[in-house]
Design an enzyme around this catalytic site. Structure first.
Site, PDB file in Angstrom:
ATOM      1  N   GLU A 161       8.195  10.122  -0.032  1.00  0.00           N
ATOM      2  CA  GLU A 161       9.651  10.093   0.949  1.00  0.00           C
ATOM      3  C   GLU A 161      10.945   9.569  -0.008  1.00  0.00           C
ATOM      4  OE1 GLU A 161       6.335  10.065   3.618  1.00  0.00           O
ATOM      5  OE2 GLU A 161       6.687   8.884   1.753  1.00  0.00           O
ATOM      6  N   GLY A 203       4.022  10.950   6.735  1.00  0.00           N
ATOM      7  CA  GLY A 203       3.795  10.651   8.259  1.00  0.00           C
ATOM      8  C   GLY A 203       2.203  11.175   8.721  1.00  0.00           C
ATOM      9  N   GLY A 228       6.013  14.790   8.428  1.00  0.00           N
ATOM     10  CA  GLY A 228       6.993  15.228   9.328  1.00  0.00           C
ATOM     11  C   GLY A 228       7.575  16.630   8.936  1.00  0.00           C
ATOM     12  N   ASP A 259       7.532   5.297   5.018  1.00  0.00           N
ATOM     13  CA  ASP A 259       7.501   5.190   6.643  1.00  0.00           C
ATOM     14  C   ASP A 259       6.299   5.217   7.390  1.00  0.00           C
ATOM     15  OD1 ASP A 259       7.252   7.848   6.311  1.00  0.00           O
ATOM     16  OD2 ASP A 259       8.779   8.536   7.901  1.00  0.00           O
TER      17      ASP A 259
END
Length: 388
Positions: free
Chosen positions: A142, A119, A72, A150
């Site tokens: 993360e 991601g 991300g 995630d």
């Protein structure tokens, strides 16, 4: 929507249509192909359109430059930190995209050369065919910056053998291409010099027949042999340390192990855990543990809640402090709040896992018709272990 800089002439995603084949190229090489709101919306639109198109049989995705996708766009989130729910739309669409990739009805191939993190790796692992090279680097880092595992990884990591999922999620440890195939997070290893030719053959195949696609990839692939120093050769130690109920007990177990002769390597693991966000570690461990008993759809719904609660600083602003230290000021000296595992309020951790009001939840189908069932059972490592 949080402000992000995209130059007018920059096409962040390139697509090509050749008869029954469609290709997607992530085209932000100077930003390591990070996933912006534009990337998410373009990928979602393409997949939705191609799934409805009866002429489309095969979809290929790859990245330009040194990365498949570094995950991300952290600066996008940071820039929107003072704007209420500025990233709600892109987060919602990203989780829907994750579900769609898992459940996509056409044959997909990811050609993963370079970095595939967080991601970004969610665009690789769920594919029926994910091809990696000696340049591939995977991690889910993360937790270390105050976020959580995630984009479906609380499901995928929790379904890996033993407790290596907790190890990867909590430490952000990196795996190379051969290790990814060995542990079951990728399907085939192809040397980088053969990747372009493989892509040409897949395009010329002009078919989504899974047997034909598999046969084509196999012609270019190599059997993997993990290095002697690979972390996958230390699974017994990882299982012993990372099976513990709490992050505190995991760290204590790692410290005990590090004191033994020949286990000095785990000392760096301990240092990394102690540098990471205490809140991020607590949330990540619980999320992965819950993932073992949840369906994919449940994991995605849970992760959506966690993401929004973290971005809303419901219990801590660690994610923005982590991004600041890593990418804004680059001082690598985050000031976590709270600063230690002992000071993390467990009731507040419980709160970020609680369901939203129905209209605020992520709405994805509850059926489990998705492709990723854990590639480990068919992996080289599983076969090796079975013969020992």
């Amino acid at each position: 929507m949080a402000q992000e800089i995209v130059y007018p002439e920059e096409e962040v995603v390139l697509t090509k249509e050749i008869d029954h084949v469609r290709s997607i190229v992530l085209n932000r090489p100077n930003q390591l192909n990070v996933i912006s709101s534009k990337v998410v919306s373009t990928l979602a639109e393409c997949l939705e359109k191609w799934e409805r198109d009866s002429s489309v049989e095969l979809v290929i995705i790859k990245g330009v430059g040194r990365a498949f996708s570094a995950g991300g766009d952290l600066k996008m989130f940071y820039n929107g930190r003072n704007l209420k729910d500025s990233c709600l739309e892109v987060v919602y669409r990203m989780y829907w995209l994750c579900y769609h990739i898992h459940s996509f009805k056409k044959t997909q191939v990811a050609l993963v050369h370079g970095i595939a993190m967080g991601g970004g790796a969610s665009l690789m692992v769920p594919m029926k065919f994910s091809v990696v090279t000696e340049k591939t680097v995977f991690s889910t880092p993360e937790a270390s910056i105050g976020f959580h595992t995630d984009c479906g990884f609380s499901y995928m990591l929790s379904h890996l053998p033993g407790h290596i999922g907790e190890y990867l999620g909590l430490t952000g440890a990196r795996l190379n291409g051969k290790e990814l195939v060995s542990v079951g997070l990728a399907t085939y290893f192809v040397p980088s010099e053969k990747l372009s030719e493989l892509e040409k053959c897949l395009v010329s195949l002009n078919s989504g027949d899974e047997s034909a696609v598999k046969s084509t990839i196999v012609k270019f692939s190599e059997n993997v042999q993990i290095d002697e120093a690979s972390i996958l050769n230390k699974l017994s130690i990882i299982n012993e340390c990372f099976c513990k109920d709490t992050v505190e007990d995991i760290i204590k177990s790692c410290e005990t192990e590090a004191s033994k002769e020949g286990s000095e390597w785990i000392g760096s693991v301990v240092k990394g855990l102690k540098r990471a966000s205490p809140t991020g570690l607590k949330i990540t461990l619980r999320s992965i543990r819950e993932g073992r008993k949840q369906k994919l759809s449940d994991c995605l719904k849970k992760e959506f809640r966690l993401t929004m609660n973290i971005l809303r600083t419901t219990i801590s602003g660690d994610v923005y402090e982590g991004i600041r230290a890593l990418t804004i000021d680059k001082d690598n000296s985050p000031k976590w709040d709270p600063p230690s595992l002992a000071k993390v309020d467990e009731e507040k951790i419980d709160a970020v896992f609680q369901p939203f009001e129905k209209e605020q939840e992520l709405h994805v189908p509850d059926n489990e018709e998705h492709r990723w069932e854990g590639k480990y059972e068919n992996s080289v490592y599983a076969e090796k272990k079975a013969t020992n």
